[in-house]
Design a protein around this motif. Structure first.
Motif, mmCIF file in Angstrom:
data_model
loop_
_atom_site.group_PDB
_atom_site.id
_atom_site.type_symbol
_atom_site.label_atom_id
_atom_site.label_comp_id
_atom_site.label_asym_id
_atom_site.label_seq_id
_atom_site.Cartn_x
_atom_site.Cartn_y
_atom_site.Cartn_z
ATOM 1 N N PHE A 217 0.410 -5.055 7.218
ATOM 2 C CA PHE A 217 -0.892 -4.399 7.287
ATOM 3 C C PHE A 217 -1.750 -4.878 6.129
ATOM 4 O O PHE A 217 -1.248 -5.399 5.128
ATOM 5 N N LYS A 218 -3.053 -4.681 6.284
ATOM 6 C CA LYS A 218 -4.021 -5.031 5.252
ATOM 7 C C LYS A 218 -4.726 -3.766 4.793
ATOM 8 O O LYS A 218 -5.067 -2.903 5.603
ATOM 9 N N ALA A 219 -4.941 -3.694 3.496
ATOM 10 C CA ALA A 219 -5.596 -2.517 2.922
ATOM 11 C C ALA A 219 -6.004 -2.840 1.498
ATOM 12 O O ALA A 219 -5.659 -3.897 0.944
ATOM 13 N N GLY A 220 -6.753 -1.916 0.912
ATOM 14 C CA GLY A 220 -7.083 -2.041 -0.492
ATOM 15 C C GLY A 220 -5.872 -1.771 -1.360
ATOM 16 O O GLY A 220 -4.883 -1.175 -0.907
ATOM 17 N N PRO A 221 -5.895 -2.193 -2.622
ATOM 18 C CA PRO A 221 -4.724 -1.986 -3.489
ATOM 19 C C PRO A 221 -4.325 -0.525 -3.625
ATOM 20 O O PRO A 221 -3.139 -0.188 -3.564
ATOM 21 N N SER A 222 -5.298 0.365 -3.791
ATOM 22 C CA SER A 222 -4.963 1.785 -3.950
ATOM 23 C C SER A 222 -4.378 2.361 -2.670
ATOM 24 O O SER A 222 -3.425 3.152 -2.708
ATOM 25 N N VAL A 223 -4.928 1.959 -1.526
ATOM 26 C CA VAL A 223 -4.401 2.450 -0.249
ATOM 27 C C VAL A 223 -2.993 1.906 -0.016
ATOM 28 O O VAL A 223 -2.106 2.626 0.467
ATOM 29 N N ALA A 224 -2.760 0.647 -0.360
ATOM 30 C CA ALA A 224 -1.424 0.067 -0.188
ATOM 31 C C ALA A 224 -0.400 0.792 -1.057
ATOM 32 O O ALA A 224 0.721 1.080 -0.612
ATOM 33 N N ARG A 225 -0.771 1.105 -2.288
ATOM 34 C CA ARG A 225 0.148 1.853 -3.156
ATOM 35 C C ARG A 225 0.433 3.232 -2.574
ATOM 36 O O ARG A 225 1.573 3.714 -2.605
ATOM 37 N N LYS A 226 -0.593 3.866 -2.046
ATOM 38 C CA LYS A 226 -0.406 5.192 -1.452
ATOM 39 C C LYS A 226 0.546 5.134 -0.263
ATOM 40 O O LYS A 226 1.433 5.986 -0.114
ATOM 41 N N VAL A 227 0.386 4.114 0.574
ATOM 42 C CA VAL A 227 1.251 3.978 1.749
ATOM 43 C C VAL A 227 2.703 3.766 1.327
ATOM 44 O O VAL A 227 3.624 4.416 1.844
ATOM 45 N N LEU A 228 2.932 2.875 0.386
ATOM 46 C CA LEU A 228 4.302 2.590 -0.047
ATOM 47 C C LEU A 228 4.943 3.814 -0.696
ATOM 48 O O LEU A 228 6.131 4.094 -0.478
ATOM 49 N N ASN A 229 4.172 4.549 -1.482
ATOM 50 C CA ASN A 229 4.721 5.756 -2.108
ATOM 51 C C ASN A 229 5.067 6.812 -1.066
ATOM 52 O O ASN A 229 6.105 7.483 -1.161
ATOM 53 N N GLN A 230 4.217 6.965 -0.067
ATOM 54 C CA GLN A 230 4.494 7.966 0.964
ATOM 55 C C GLN A 230 5.680 7.562 1.834
ATOM 56 O O GLN A 230 6.445 8.427 2.276
ATOM 57 N N ILE A 231 5.842 6.282 2.086
ATOM 58 C CA ILE A 231 7.002 5.840 2.867
ATOM 59 C C ILE A 231 8.293 6.099 2.095
ATOM 60 O O ILE A 231 9.284 6.595 2.641
#
Length: 302
Positions: A217-231
């Motif tokens: 997936f593609k996203a901004g850095p903050s959104v990518a960090r949020k996704v990885l933390n939630q996973i």
């Protein structure tokens, strides 16, 4: 005395030889005493070893009671840990029929597409959550409950991406289960004689299974960090990010000339005559990243 004076060399030799014999005798006596002590100690240790080898070992009553208490406490703690781990896994829908799984798959696909439109997240074309082959065909009866559980796991994973509002999901692939092809775990190998049999039985027992998906997936850095933390910290399902690859959409930094011009413009905008609402031009930090990850969704079998 006259003989010693007349034969001084021979007398000196005999006197030295006698002293040497005396010293050798003392050494032999000391060594013999030490050897006797060592032999006595060895015989005592050998007798004790032989006695212990022929004993039937059993703990004392006090130690046996303590061991039973420790075993009971360990069993309680282990059962508590198992129950806690089971709460971190989406339950297996027992008795799920193949046609029910297909109907549920269509419902989840519709709900996911609608949520993606609401959150403005672009999904891949013909996105079937990795279950492309089951759109037109039914799975076998044994695999239907496992596929239903995996469908819920994937739905939870996709909802994390949609709730975080990533830019788009470029690819999503699911590793098929062995049960989909009618495969079953093979029989355990016959253990050899001796102590290796217990180790073989322990190693042959599977405590968990893994459902594997690969997504990008593609996203901004903050959104990518949020996704990885939630996973990684999802309370509904135990996910493991096995591999992770992050690529910046801009492989190179800004040119030096452009950076100098931007810096000069920034200095002018911060001067005394600059307007207070002048926009800031960031050189870096606005790029999006492409995240590729292999994620394991655990299923405990105990």
């Amino acid at each position: 005395m006259n003989w010693f004076q007349q034969n001084r060399l021979l007398g000196t030799f005999l006197a030295g030889f006698g002293i040497c014999l005396l010293l050798v005798g003392l050494v032999f006596y000391w060594t013999g005493s030490k050897w006797n002590a060592a032999r006595t100690e060895f015989d005592t240790a050998a007798a004790e070893r032989s006695r212990l080898e022929h004993l039937d070992p059993f703990p004392s009553d006090a130690n046996f009671r303590k061991m039973k208490v420790h075993l009971e406490n360990y069993g309680v703690a282990l059962d508590k840990l198992k129950e806690e781990l089971k709460t971190r896994v989406i339950p297996l829908p027992s008795g799920l029929a193949p046609n029910e799984f297909q109907s549920r798959l269509l419902q989840v696909m519709t709900a996911t597409s609608q949520k993606a439109r609401e959150t403005k997240v672009k999904l891949p074309d013909n996105f079937h959550l990795g279950f492309n082959e089951f759109i037109t065909s039914l799975p076998n009866t044994d695999a239907a409950p496992l596929l239903g559980q995996e469908l819920s796991q994937i739905q939870t994973l996709i909802n994390i991406l949609l709730d975080a509002r990533v830019e788009n999901v470029t690819s999503f692939q699911r590793t098929p289960l062995p049960e989909e092809r009618g495969g079953a775990p093979g029989p355990a190998p016959t253990p050899s004689r001796g102590r290796k049999s217990a180790q073989a039985n322990i190693s042959g027992t599977k405590l968990l299974e893994r459902n594997v998906v690969d997504l990008t997936f593609k996203a901004g850095p903050s959104v990518a960090r949020k996704v990885l933390n939630q996973i990684a910290s999802s309370p509904a399902q135990f996910y493991i990010i096995r591999t992770l690859y992050v690529r910046n959409e801009k492989d190179k930094g800004p040119p030096r000339e452009k950076t100098a011009e931007t810096g000069a413009a920034a200095v002018q905008s911060t001067g005394p005559n600059a307007p207070s609402n002048a926009p800031l031009n960031f050189i870096v930090g606005n790029e999006h990243v492409e995240v590729s990850a292999r994620i394991e969704m655990l299923r405990f079998t105990f």
